[in-house]
Motif scaffolding. Structure first.
Motif, PDB file in Angstrom:
ATOM      1  N   ASP A   1     -20.689 -46.837 -13.234  1.00 21.71           N
ATOM      2  CA  ASP A   1     -21.317 -45.994 -14.252  1.00 21.71           C
ATOM      3  C   ASP A   1     -22.832 -46.245 -14.214  1.00 21.71           C
ATOM      4  N   VAL A   2     -23.482 -45.689 -13.201  1.00 24.15           N
ATOM      5  CA  VAL A   2     -24.922 -45.873 -13.054  1.00 24.15           C
ATOM      6  C   VAL A   2     -25.628 -44.894 -13.989  1.00 24.15           C
ATOM      7  N   ARG A   3     -26.494 -45.435 -14.840  1.00 22.98           N
ATOM      8  CA  ARG A   3     -27.178 -44.613 -15.838  1.00 22.98           C
ATOM      9  C   ARG A   3     -28.666 -44.516 -15.543  1.00 22.98           C
ATOM     10  N   ASP A   4     -29.304 -43.564 -16.181  1.00 26.09           N
ATOM     11  CA  ASP A   4     -30.734 -43.343 -15.961  1.00 26.09           C
ATOM     12  C   ASP A   4     -31.566 -44.579 -16.266  1.00 26.09           C
ATOM     13  N   GLU A   5     -31.168 -45.340 -17.269  1.00 27.02           N
ATOM     14  CA  GLU A   5     -31.952 -46.531 -17.648  1.00 27.02           C
ATOM     15  C   GLU A   5     -31.716 -47.729 -16.719  1.00 27.02           C
ATOM     16  N   ASP A   6     -30.721 -47.656 -15.869  1.00 27.62           N
ATOM     17  CA  ASP A   6     -30.476 -48.725 -14.898  1.00 27.62           C
ATOM     18  C   ASP A   6     -31.505 -48.614 -13.774  1.00 27.62           C
ATOM     19  N   HIS A   7     -31.745 -49.723 -13.128  1.00 30.38           N
ATOM     20  CA  HIS A   7     -32.693 -49.736 -12.005  1.00 30.38           C
ATOM     21  C   HIS A   7     -31.904 -49.887 -10.709  1.00 30.38           C
TER      22      HIS A   7
ATOM     23  N   ARG B   1     -24.248 -54.289 -20.901  1.00 24.97           N
ATOM     24  CA  ARG B   1     -24.957 -53.113 -21.405  1.00 24.97           C
ATOM     25  C   ARG B   1     -24.767 -52.979 -22.913  1.00 24.97           C
TER      26      ARG B   1
ATOM     27  N   SER C   1     -30.155 -55.760 -19.311  1.00 30.70           N
ATOM     28  CA  SER C   1     -30.531 -54.816 -18.258  1.00 30.70           C
ATOM     29  C   SER C   1     -29.470 -54.795 -17.161  1.00 30.70           C
TER      30      SER C   1
END
Length: 192
Positions: free
Chosen positions: A94-100, A46, A51
Motif C-alpha cells: 500500500d504505497v501512498r503519496d506521503e511515502d518516500h 503508519r 514514516s
C-alpha cells in the motif's frame, strides 16, 4: 522502550516483482512470504505516525558495461532492469503519496541516493528495516545506516531470503556488529 514515531521510519527494502512474485527473475518463495508481515508492520507504523520508505533496486541495462569488478548481472543474471515489470514494487504493498520511494542501483540504499537527506530532513533517527534479501540488500542497508549514526533495527520476522541460513546469518550479523534486531510483536510506538 517504545519507538518515537516522529523519529522512526520503516525502511522496506526491495519488495519488488523480480524478487517476490513467482514470475520474477530472482524469485524466492520466502520473499513472497514476507509481503504480508512487511505490510502488517507498515500499517502499524503508519497508524502510529512513523514514516515509511520503500526502496527499489533498479538497474539501467548498461549499468555494468565495462565494469572492472562490481557486476550484479554477472553474479545474479539480468534482474530488475529499469522500466521493467520486474523492477516494480509488488502490487500488495500500500504505497501512498506521503511515502518516500528510493531508487537504488547497488545493495546499499544509501549509496548515491537521496535516502540520507530525506531521513535527516524529517528528523528520523531510528530505522526499522525489513524486506528482501536479508543477507544482501537488507544487511548492507542496515550496516550503512549504522555507519551514518542511525539506529538500524532489522525486523527478523519480516524478511525475505533464499535460504534460512541466509536469514539467520543476516540477523546474527546485524545484532552482533552494528545494530539491533526485533520481532514485529516486540515493536511498540509511543511518544518521546
Amino acid at each position: 522502550m517504545p519507538y518515537d514515531p516522529t523519529e522512526t521510519a520503516v525502511i522496506v527494502v526491495d519488495m519488488q516483482n523480480g524478487f517476490c512474485h513467482p514470475d520474477g527473475s530472482l524469485y524466492a518463495e520466502p520473499s513472497e512470504a514476507a509481503v504480508e508481515p512487511v505490510t502488517a508492520l507498515v500499517d502499524r507504523a503508519r497508524d502510529a505516525g512513523a514514516s515509511v520508505v520503500y526502496t527499489r533496486d533498479v538497474h539501467p541495462p548498461e549499468q555494468f558495461d565495462g565494469a572492472h569488478y562490481y557486476d550484479e548481472f554477472d553474479r545474479w543474471g539480468e534482474h530488475v532492469v529499469e522500466g521493467s515489470w520486474d523492477a516494480e514494487l509488488v502490487g500488495e504493498l500500500d504505497v501512498r503519496d506521503e511515502d518516500h520511494v528510493v531508487e537504488k542501483h547497488t545493495y546499499d540504499a544509501f549509496y548515491q541516493t537521496d535516502l540520507e537527506g530525506h531521513l535527516d530532513a524529517h528528523g528520523v533517527r531510528d530505522l526499522l528495516i525489513c524486506g528482501t534479501l536479508a543477507n544482501v540488500c537488507v544487511l548492507h542497508t542496515a550496516g550503512s545506516a549504522g555507519l551514518r549514526d542511525y539506529r538500524p533495527v532489522v525486523v527478523e520476522d519480516a524478511l525475505g531470503y533464499i535460504t534460512e541460513e541466509h536469514r539467520e546469518y543476516a540477523v546474527e550479523h546485524a545484532d552482533w556488529l552494528f545494530g539491533e534486531t526485533a520481532t514485529r510483536e516486540s515493536i511498540a510506538f509511543g511518544g518521546a
